[in-house]
Design an enzyme around this catalytic site. Sequence first.
Site, PDB file in Angstrom:
ATOM      1  N   VAL A 152       1.818   5.382   1.352  1.00  0.00           N
ATOM      2  CA  VAL A 152       1.669   6.285   2.494  1.00  0.00           C
ATOM      3  C   VAL A 152       0.249   6.860   2.517  1.00  0.00           C
ATOM      4  O   VAL A 152      -0.379   6.978   3.568  1.00  0.00           O
ATOM      5  CB  VAL A 152       2.710   7.419   2.395  1.00  0.00           C
ATOM      6  CG1 VAL A 152       2.533   8.399   3.540  1.00  0.00           C
ATOM      7  CG2 VAL A 152       4.107   6.842   2.409  1.00  0.00           C
TER       8      VAL A 152
ATOM      9  N   GLY B 258       0.872  -1.158   0.000  1.00  0.00           N
ATOM     10  CA  GLY B 258       0.000   0.000   0.000  1.00  0.00           C
ATOM     11  C   GLY B 258       0.905   1.202   0.000  1.00  0.00           C
ATOM     12  O   GLY B 258       2.127   1.053   0.035  1.00  0.00           O
TER      13      GLY B 258
ATOM     14  N   GLY C 106      -2.315   4.970   4.239  1.00  0.00           N
ATOM     15  CA  GLY C 106      -2.133   4.850   5.681  1.00  0.00           C
ATOM     16  C   GLY C 106      -1.325   3.622   6.067  1.00  0.00           C
ATOM     17  O   GLY C 106      -1.466   3.115   7.172  1.00  0.00           O
TER      18      GLY C 106
ATOM     19  N   SER D  32      31.534  -4.043 -31.098  1.00  0.00           N
ATOM     20  CA  SER D  32      31.209  -4.768 -29.851  1.00  0.00           C
ATOM     21  C   SER D  32      31.263  -3.848 -28.627  1.00  0.00           C
ATOM     22  O   SER D  32      32.171  -3.939 -27.808  1.00  0.00           O
ATOM     23  CB  SER D  32      32.110  -5.984 -29.668  1.00  0.00           C
ATOM     24  OG  SER D  32      33.465  -5.704 -29.913  1.00  0.00           O
TER      25      SER D  32
ATOM     26  N   LEU E 229      35.473   2.117 -31.438  1.00  0.00           N
ATOM     27  CA  LEU E 229      34.447   2.902 -32.116  1.00  0.00           C
ATOM     28  C   LEU E 229      34.518   2.702 -33.628  1.00  0.00           C
ATOM     29  O   LEU E 229      35.545   2.277 -34.166  1.00  0.00           O
ATOM     30  CB  LEU E 229      34.643   4.389 -31.798  1.00  0.00           C
ATOM     31  CG  LEU E 229      34.465   4.798 -30.336  1.00  0.00           C
ATOM     32  CD1 LEU E 229      34.920   6.249 -30.146  1.00  0.00           C
ATOM     33  CD2 LEU E 229      33.013   4.638 -29.911  1.00  0.00           C
ATOM     34  N   SER E 230      33.435   3.047 -34.294  1.00  0.00           N
ATOM     35  CA  SER E 230      33.436   3.057 -35.748  1.00  0.00           C
ATOM     36  C   SER E 230      34.494   4.063 -36.221  1.00  0.00           C
ATOM     37  O   SER E 230      34.547   5.192 -35.719  1.00  0.00           O
ATOM     38  CB  SER E 230      32.050   3.472 -36.251  1.00  0.00           C
ATOM     39  OG  SER E 230      32.067   3.554 -37.653  1.00  0.00           O
ATOM     40  N   GLY E 231      35.363   3.651 -37.143  1.00  0.00           N
ATOM     41  CA  GLY E 231      36.392   4.552 -37.647  1.00  0.00           C
ATOM     42  C   GLY E 231      37.635   4.592 -36.782  1.00  0.00           C
ATOM     43  O   GLY E 231      38.545   5.385 -37.024  1.00  0.00           O
TER      44      GLY E 231
ATOM     45  N   LYS F 152      -9.176   3.625   6.832  1.00  0.00           N
ATOM     46  CA  LYS F 152      -9.837   4.937   6.857  1.00  0.00           C
ATOM     47  C   LYS F 152     -11.354   4.805   6.760  1.00  0.00           C
ATOM     48  O   LYS F 152     -12.027   5.685   6.224  1.00  0.00           O
ATOM     49  CB  LYS F 152      -9.307   5.834   5.724  1.00  0.00           C
ATOM     50  CG  LYS F 152      -7.790   5.989   5.754  1.00  0.00           C
ATOM     51  CD  LYS F 152      -7.312   7.130   4.876  1.00  0.00           C
ATOM     52  CE  LYS F 152      -5.795   7.150   4.832  1.00  0.00           C
ATOM     53  NZ  LYS F 152      -5.244   8.224   4.023  1.00  0.00           N
ATOM     54  N   ILE F 153     -11.869   3.697   7.273  1.00  0.00           N
ATOM     55  CA  ILE F 153     -13.322   3.484   7.241  1.00  0.00           C
ATOM     56  C   ILE F 153     -14.016   4.540   8.111  1.00  0.00           C
ATOM     57  O   ILE F 153     -15.178   4.874   7.896  1.00  0.00           O
ATOM     58  CB  ILE F 153     -13.666   2.045   7.696  1.00  0.00           C
ATOM     59  CG1 ILE F 153     -15.096   1.653   7.356  1.00  0.00           C
ATOM     60  CG2 ILE F 153     -13.395   1.829   9.179  1.00  0.00           C
ATOM     61  CD1 ILE F 153     -15.323   1.228   5.938  1.00  0.00           C
TER      62      ILE F 153
END
Lengths: 333, 629
Positions: free
Chosen positions: B25, B23, B28, B533, B460-462, B158-159
């Site tokens: 906060v 439940g 309750g 990769s 990296l690429s390049g 909280k009835i």
Amino acid sequence: MYGQTCLWNNQAGFAIDVAFDHMRAVNTMTNLPLRHRSHLHQLEAESIEIIREVAAEFRNPVMLYSIGKDSAVMLHLAIKAFYPSKPPFPLLHIDTTWKFQEMIKFRDATAKRLGLELLVHTNEEARAAGINPFDHGASNYTNIMKTEALKQALNKFGFDAAFGGARRDEEKSRAKERIFSFRTSNHGWDPKVQRPELWRLFNTRIAPGESIRVFPLSNWTEADIWQYIAQESIPIVPLYYAALRPVVERRGQFIMVDDTRFKFLPGEAVQQRLVRFRTLGCYPLTAAVESDADTLDKIIDEMLAARTSERSGRLIDHDESGAMEKKKREGYF
Amino acid sequence: MSALLCPEASPAQRSLLRVLTCGSVDDGKSTLIGRLLFDTHSVPDDQIITLAHDSKKYGTTGADMDFALLVDGLEAEREQGITIDVAYRFMGTKARKFIIADTPGHEQYTRNMVTGASGATLAILLVDARKGLQVQTRRHAFICALLGIKHIVLAVNKIDLMGYSQSVFETITSEFAAFSSRFNYQSVVAIPLSARFGDNVATSSAAMPWYQGPTLLAHLEAVETAADLAQLPFRMAVQWVNRPNLDFRGFSGTVGSGFVRPGDKVTVAGSGVTARVARIVSYDGDLPEAIAGDAITLVLDTEIDASRGDVLAAPADLPEVSEQFAADIVWMSDVPMLPGRSYLFRVGTRTVAGTITKLKYQTDVNSFEHIASNSLALNEIATVNISLSAAVAFDPYDANKRTGAFIMIDRVNNATLAAGMIRFGLRRSTNVHRQVLTVDKAARTALNGHKPAILWFTGLSGSGKSTIANIVEAKLHAAGAHTYMLDGDNVRHGLNRDLGFTDTDRVENIRRVAEVAKLFADAGLIVLVSFISPFRAERQMARELAGPGQFFEVFVDTPIDICRQRDPKGLYKKADAGQIANFTGITSPYEPPEAPEFHVLTAQNTPEQTAQVIIAGLGGLFAGPDAGA
């Protein structure tokens, strides 16, 4: 299905008789065992599983032994976990040099009785510099002589896992502590990197330099500890039992004069009082309570009737709100 | 003899119940837990004094005590006014000790709730009587069912704010009964209560004479939850082998289910080796019997081969043993789950590598709908197929929580990533057996005159991977080595033409290439793999697949600005223009290697110089007559 007879009249080893009574109880109709296990039995089994897990998974574990009642229970569980072997790790005591004399005597006798390796570490530079609880403030002193000293010892011996006797019921911030509490390579505790603990499937994996603090008593309460000490007849330091002891009254609390290093404030005088300790630490920082509980039964009665938490006797917790959490982040146990 | 140790209060006869509270906060929840602790006198006086002080400072209940503050924890949470972790609370009555796992209710904390639920026997679902059943109530009910919690308390709180109305209560309970019938709960008890004022928490409410049921505390004390793990077939995962000397060999572990007595036969699941229990050894003397939950040490009548990770089981009713199974998982990490990525799986006391081979569907925690998906983010729940690198023993989670649960662990940073519940074994794995080959790797190595290897170029690429790899291959070839180049672009034209560039597809891309590289290495070749990769986990998987001493990671380390300047394929221009999604280094991460065999700084060396260094470092492949060892 619950046991019908009260076997407590039998004073010696009483509770073990009861535990065995349940183990032997079998439903003769189905040949199935009765399911009932007491909560202490279940807590014991959970703790033993945790302790074995550490021995199986870590390269170089150590058990922090602080001599108090929680350490006594943790050590007893370790003995049970590995029987008939001895626990496959040493004990480590961080000696601030300000412990009660009776604690040191008890520590050495316990290690000898059980035939276990005991390592003792003191922050020697701080000792040489004269750091003491009277002149340097509780918080400062504790940080140097306990937290720093602990880090020194863990580094010196290269331990990758360290058992501690902390319980979740001790203090609010402990309620969220993991059983396997992950520490960075400089021993820091970061709430963000703590791992979820699912079922009993503990994740014990660490990178080189990192370590784990393990709390096998996480789910025990103070009442459980005392009832288990009674059930198992576990030896404890005599300071827990009431006796006439030399104390001074300081800010409404009784502080024991344990040796000649005690620094009196103006107007303070030693008085003999019938007192005992609910928690043990450095004698100048540990308040005694007036009590006539000189047996285990009386201690349990008193504890169940008492309406204050045991840590109220630890002066270091009173510095500020959230004090414990701050200490933990810095590497306090 | 102490009065407190008389039968009803005797510590040896109190049982233990682990409870989850669900439940928020707002419902309750913290107030209810605080109230339970207060009413069971589980809060010491000094903490009550602190509470009275804190109530004034932080409280939300005016002059009254704010019980919610009793269960607040970390400083940050107190300031934010919400609970964000799992906190454990303890309370006791004469009948039982309770361990309460207090978890937050919002969807972003699903993982915390799952953590709390994994250890709980009973769950208290909180509902605010003013609001009735909410989406989160459905979610909580679903998670409880997923984790196998069989006992539910529907706490209608909280009835008091609804005038203690019977009809409000009944509307909520009948709605809950209707939608929760799909879940396999054993007991559901609804209780109308007010946590703030204590109605029906520990004492019956005078304001609700129409309610005849138990108070919350009375129900918690009485509910029969003995999960009866003891009545399931015997299982014990070996945790530790106890060998104090040559004359004693014991298997230590916790009985997961069933019971065991001296004379019983036990079988090592998997190997099928069977022995009889000679003794159940304990510090308190040999035991006549041990049941589920007991931490024990078994001595068997014959020496059998078993160690940590093995499962001892009842021979008449063995667990399944398989490398593959279907499971539900709850993802707990900020880093997404990717099918094909290598993870560690802990099942019982065994930890093995494996992958999610198929993400069958994701389940929406609020609507319970099945959604197609190819990855999982934090708090998402899915049904998947899993393939492990070694067979493990298990039971379906519904049959046995102890042997059907697993966790997933990150191979790089060791984080706990997921909770898993095994649903059923995938039998086909038992029909695919590996062929034992007579011409093996050693034989091929001897013929070739050099050891096989995988040179894995990442960057990296390049960055210059292919350029360097080409020179290295030419030099190896010239030296008489058998080589083969697997190039990222070329493989994507063929074997991997069905894969795109999402994280999921990148993981699968690398998995296939790693498998192919391994086959070529088995064939005796020196394989050069030139792939961006980007992820550590996949490179780690390729390394482990290759086996020790056979994998050489070459990190081609070129600053991205230089790669961008070079841009040999014009890709950076496109990526910067937003025309390529998921471009490594720009919109997709690159995780640099932490300990590569070769770390190449291209800004400081020519490709030719770099290739020389690599060749020099591979001398061991050609060494001596034992090249095949």
